[in-house]
Design a protein around this motif. Structure first.
Motif, mmCIF file in Angstrom:
data_model
loop_
_atom_site.group_PDB
_atom_site.id
_atom_site.type_symbol
_atom_site.label_atom_id
_atom_site.label_comp_id
_atom_site.label_asym_id
_atom_site.label_seq_id
_atom_site.Cartn_x
_atom_site.Cartn_y
_atom_site.Cartn_z
ATOM 1 N N GLY A 152 18.075 -15.842 1.348
ATOM 2 C CA GLY A 152 18.501 -15.722 -0.400
ATOM 3 C C GLY A 152 19.568 -15.537 0.037
ATOM 4 N N ILE B 249 14.661 -15.477 -2.025
ATOM 5 C CA ILE B 249 15.041 -14.809 -2.749
ATOM 6 C C ILE B 249 16.002 -14.264 -3.769
ATOM 7 C CG2 ILE B 249 14.498 -11.755 -3.034
ATOM 8 C CD1 ILE B 249 12.070 -13.947 -2.944
ATOM 9 N N ARG B 250 15.872 -14.822 -4.772
ATOM 10 C CA ARG B 250 17.559 -14.611 -5.869
ATOM 11 C C ARG B 250 17.050 -12.618 -6.219
ATOM 12 N NH1 ARG B 250 19.118 -19.126 -9.539
ATOM 13 N NH2 ARG B 250 21.137 -17.953 -9.676
ATOM 14 N N THR B 251 18.060 -11.959 -5.899
ATOM 15 C CA THR B 251 18.129 -10.651 -6.843
ATOM 16 C C THR B 251 17.788 -10.788 -8.378
ATOM 17 O OG1 THR B 251 20.278 -10.018 -6.580
ATOM 18 C CG2 THR B 251 18.658 -9.528 -5.075
ATOM 19 N N ASN C 158 14.879 -6.497 -1.309
ATOM 20 C CA ASN C 158 14.475 -7.743 -1.491
ATOM 21 C C ASN C 158 13.376 -8.461 -0.381
ATOM 22 O OD1 ASN C 158 15.063 -10.238 0.532
ATOM 23 N ND2 ASN C 158 17.091 -8.858 0.820
ATOM 24 N N GLN D 287 10.406 -17.707 2.272
ATOM 25 C CA GLN D 287 11.089 -17.464 0.783
ATOM 26 C C GLN D 287 12.323 -17.658 0.875
ATOM 27 O OE1 GLN D 287 9.203 -15.985 -1.668
ATOM 28 N NE2 GLN D 287 7.317 -15.927 -0.623
ATOM 29 N N ALA E 127 12.507 -15.223 5.463
ATOM 30 C CA ALA E 127 12.899 -14.936 4.690
ATOM 31 C C ALA E 127 14.469 -14.557 4.416
ATOM 32 C CB ALA E 127 12.322 -13.326 3.885
ATOM 33 N N GLN F 210 16.305 -12.972 -9.934
ATOM 34 C CA GLN F 210 14.793 -13.547 -9.919
ATOM 35 C C GLN F 210 13.318 -12.320 -11.121
ATOM 36 O OE1 GLN F 210 13.934 -15.667 -6.136
ATOM 37 N NE2 GLN F 210 12.048 -14.449 -6.622
ATOM 38 N N HIS G 108 11.824 -10.155 -7.919
ATOM 39 C CA HIS G 108 12.375 -9.356 -7.621
ATOM 40 C C HIS G 108 12.894 -7.890 -8.424
ATOM 41 C CE1 HIS G 108 15.482 -7.242 -4.881
ATOM 42 N NE2 HIS G 108 16.597 -7.037 -5.799
ATOM 43 N N THR H 252 9.818 -7.878 -1.930
ATOM 44 C CA THR H 252 10.176 -9.041 -2.793
ATOM 45 C C THR H 252 9.059 -9.978 -2.007
ATOM 46 O OG1 THR H 252 11.399 -8.567 -4.215
ATOM 47 C CG2 THR H 252 11.023 -10.326 -4.863
ATOM 48 N N ALA H 253 9.883 -10.512 -0.740
ATOM 49 C CA ALA H 253 9.223 -11.278 0.008
ATOM 50 C C ALA H 253 8.219 -11.259 0.658
ATOM 51 C CB ALA H 253 10.136 -12.035 1.354
#
Length: 573
Positions: free
Chosen positions: A100, A145-147, A291, A143, A98, A149, A152, A294-295
């Motif tokens: 992001g 991850i954008r914070t 995050n 993964q 992960a 999105q 998240h 989230t991942a």
């Protein structure tokens, strides 16, 4: 049972003195333990059909702040994670990697305003640059991850509510120093006054040198002070690598005040609002750290993998990952990460590479010039966990030419030249012929080749890529010297049967060295390793870790298509 003991050991609060606040943690961890056991058993069943053993190897990079375009330091961190994930795959294990982008906070709010665009548009543009870099650098994440999105944001809200329901969040007030550049609250002992050239005075962070401002406001506080003993117990497991960073963390733990985890939304509008209180915005570091959850699939408890096997961080964000993050997790009744790997920085002219200083190296530009595998190789060969790396274009060119072109490429060319390898094959070997044509020292070195995978594995697992590559290229240098000493180009001209057997021995040993080293180099230079192994005729099904430990005495079939493995490069003028 070992897993159970490990988790229960982490439940210890104030040694054996359990208090009322321990009860929710125990309940939460027992629930977690049940999920972990179920997922672990399911993973074992799935692995029976393939080579995977248990749950995926879960590795993370920090998510990268989008106030400016990515630089070489960001790529190095992602590359460490990518190489480790690739190595786990070579060993037959599935992975979850992960990475992001961190897109909330006052710095982003200010950067967007400076560029004359809204924060969403600004974040979209910079985040896309990170994704583009990772594609160029052949970073194979699972993964991103954008914070910003929604998934998240949902995870952050769920995690906040979990901490709140456990009684570890309370409303209070904060007065102290805050660094906008570091997005960090600082104690009095963490700041100092600096006199500038014009005689004016400025208060700065001792660690980063960034200016700080005095802040007073009502917000939400996290009971960080409650977790000193829990964090000390976690550290006993030797989770921080290199180990000398543990001393820094223990020093930080001596003073552990409660932590402000929200900001007045009038000051910070760009972020996730506190659930049920729009007047407050969640502290950017709490937002960012989630995050990793989230991942993993959180908050869907039937799908997420936890904890991470390894979390990679730069040494400048040690406090957030070694104190705040495990404390948040323990408070939520979750297990902290198994390992924190802390890497050093890259220097340009002996100064840390930094976006604020403007001395950053554009990694895309360098990949376009030097080639993706060449640049990957340089960073992993020259970068270190223990000391800062010194970047220069001339050093990149020197390393690529010396190791990839002159050593690896030259050896492949010598062994596959049609005048020498007339049948275009990895010839079979009769072990008795080794005693006739190779010296004692040469035979010993050839035997050590099959111990190389174990040595490299031990070093890769500790992120000592520099040392592992030294081991691999030590064997490749030796194989080149073997070829030079036995002159197969002369043996190839002879019609004597004995010389042809001698030639087969030399070719087999040299090409076996290439095969084993090619398998071990897959995490570092994946495209070059692919071309190398294909040229050698190594089937894709026989490029795993166990294959590197096994002698290919009978040889393989015909060689693959001729390739130029690595051309020489020059430093940009």
């Amino acid at each position: 049972m070992l897993k159970t003991r490990h988790i229960l050991a982490n439940l210890r609060i104030q040694d054996v003195r359990f208090s009322v606040r321990s009860v929710p943690l125990i309940i939460q961890n027992c629930r977690y333990l049940h999920r972990e056991c179920v997922s672990h058993d399911a993973g074992k069943s799935a692995s029976t059909a393939g080579k995977n053993c248990g749950s995926p190897y879960f590795i993370t990079t920090p998510i990268f702040y989008v106030n400016a375009a990515p630089h070489v330091g960001h790529l190095f961190c992602a590359l460490l994670a990518d190489a480790m994930a690739r190595w786990q795959k070579v060993k037959g294990r599935s992975t979850l990697m992960a990475t992001g982008t961190d897109e909330h906070g006052l710095k982003i709010q200010q950067a967007a305003a400076n560029h004359g665009v809204d924060a969403d548009t600004f974040c979209d543009g910079v985040s896309a640059k990170f994704k583009s870099l990772f594609i160029e650098a052949d970073i194979q994440y699972d993964q991103f991850i954008r914070t910003t999105q929604q998934g998240h944001i949902d995870a952050v809200n769920s995690f906040w509510n979990r901490l709140f329901s456990q009684g570890f969040i309370y409303q209070g007030s904060y007065a102290g120093w805050y660094s906008v550049s570091d997005e960090a609250f600082l104690a009095l002992e963490d700041v100092e006054e600096q006199t500038r050239a014009d005689g004016t005075k400025l208060t700065i962070s001792k660690e980063s040198g960034h200016p700080v401002t005095w802040m007073e406001e009502n917000n939400y506080m996290f009971k960080l002070s409650h977790f000193q003993q829990d964090l000390l117990h976690w550290l006993k497991g030797g989770v921080i690598h290199p180990s000398h960073y543990e001393a820094d963390v223990r020093l930080m733990l001596q003073q552990l005040p409660d932590l402000s985890i929200s900001r007045d939304s009038k000051r910070l509008s760009w972020g996730i609002r506190v659930p049920g209180d729009d007047s407050q915005t969640i502290y950017v570091w709490l937002d960012a750290l989630v995050n990793y959850l989230t991942a993993s699939g959180y908050p869907h408890c039937d799908t997420y993998h936890w904890p991470p096997d390894c979390q990679l961080i730069g040494k400048d964000i040690l406090r957030f990952h070694a104190i705040y993050w495990p404390a948040f997790l323990i408070a939520a009744g979750m297990e902290p990460p198994r390992r924190l790997i802390c890497h050093s920085h890259w220097l340009v002219d002996k100064v840390k590479m930094s976006k604020s200083l403007g001395n950053v190296i554009d990694p895309v530009e360098k990949i376009n010039h030097f080639g993706v595998d060449g640049f990957r190789y340089f960073l992993l060969k020259e970068g270190s966990l223990n000391s800062d790396g010194a970047y220069s274009d001339s050093r990149v060119a020197e390393r690529i030419n010396s190791d990839l072109a002159n050593t690896l490429g030259n050896l492949l060319g010598r062994c596959t030249a049609p005048t020498v390898n007339k049948r275009q094959e990895l010839p079979p070997l009769c072990e008795d012929d080794l005693f006739e044509f190779l010296s004692i020292g040469e035979r010993e070195m050839y035997t050590l080749l099959y111990e190389l995978p174990n040595r490299v594995d031990s070093l890769y697992e500790e992120f000592h890529f520099t040392k592992a590559l030294d081991q691999i290229f030590g064997h490749l240098h030796w194989a080149n010297s073997l070829v030079q000493a036995h002159a197969p180009w002369q043996l190839g001209k002879s019609v004597e049967p004995r010389d042809q057997v001698h030639l087969s021995v030399v070719l087999h040993v040299a090409m076996e060295t290439l095969r084993v080293c090619g398998i071990l180099l897959q995490p570092v230079i994946p495209r070059l390793a692919e071309r190398l192994l294909t040229r050698l005729g190594v089937p894709r099904s026989e490029r795993g870790y166990q294959d590197a430990q096994t002698k290919a005495v009978s040889g393989f079939g015909q060689l693959g298509e001729k390739v130029l493995l690595q051309k020489k490069v020059n430093a940009p003028s």
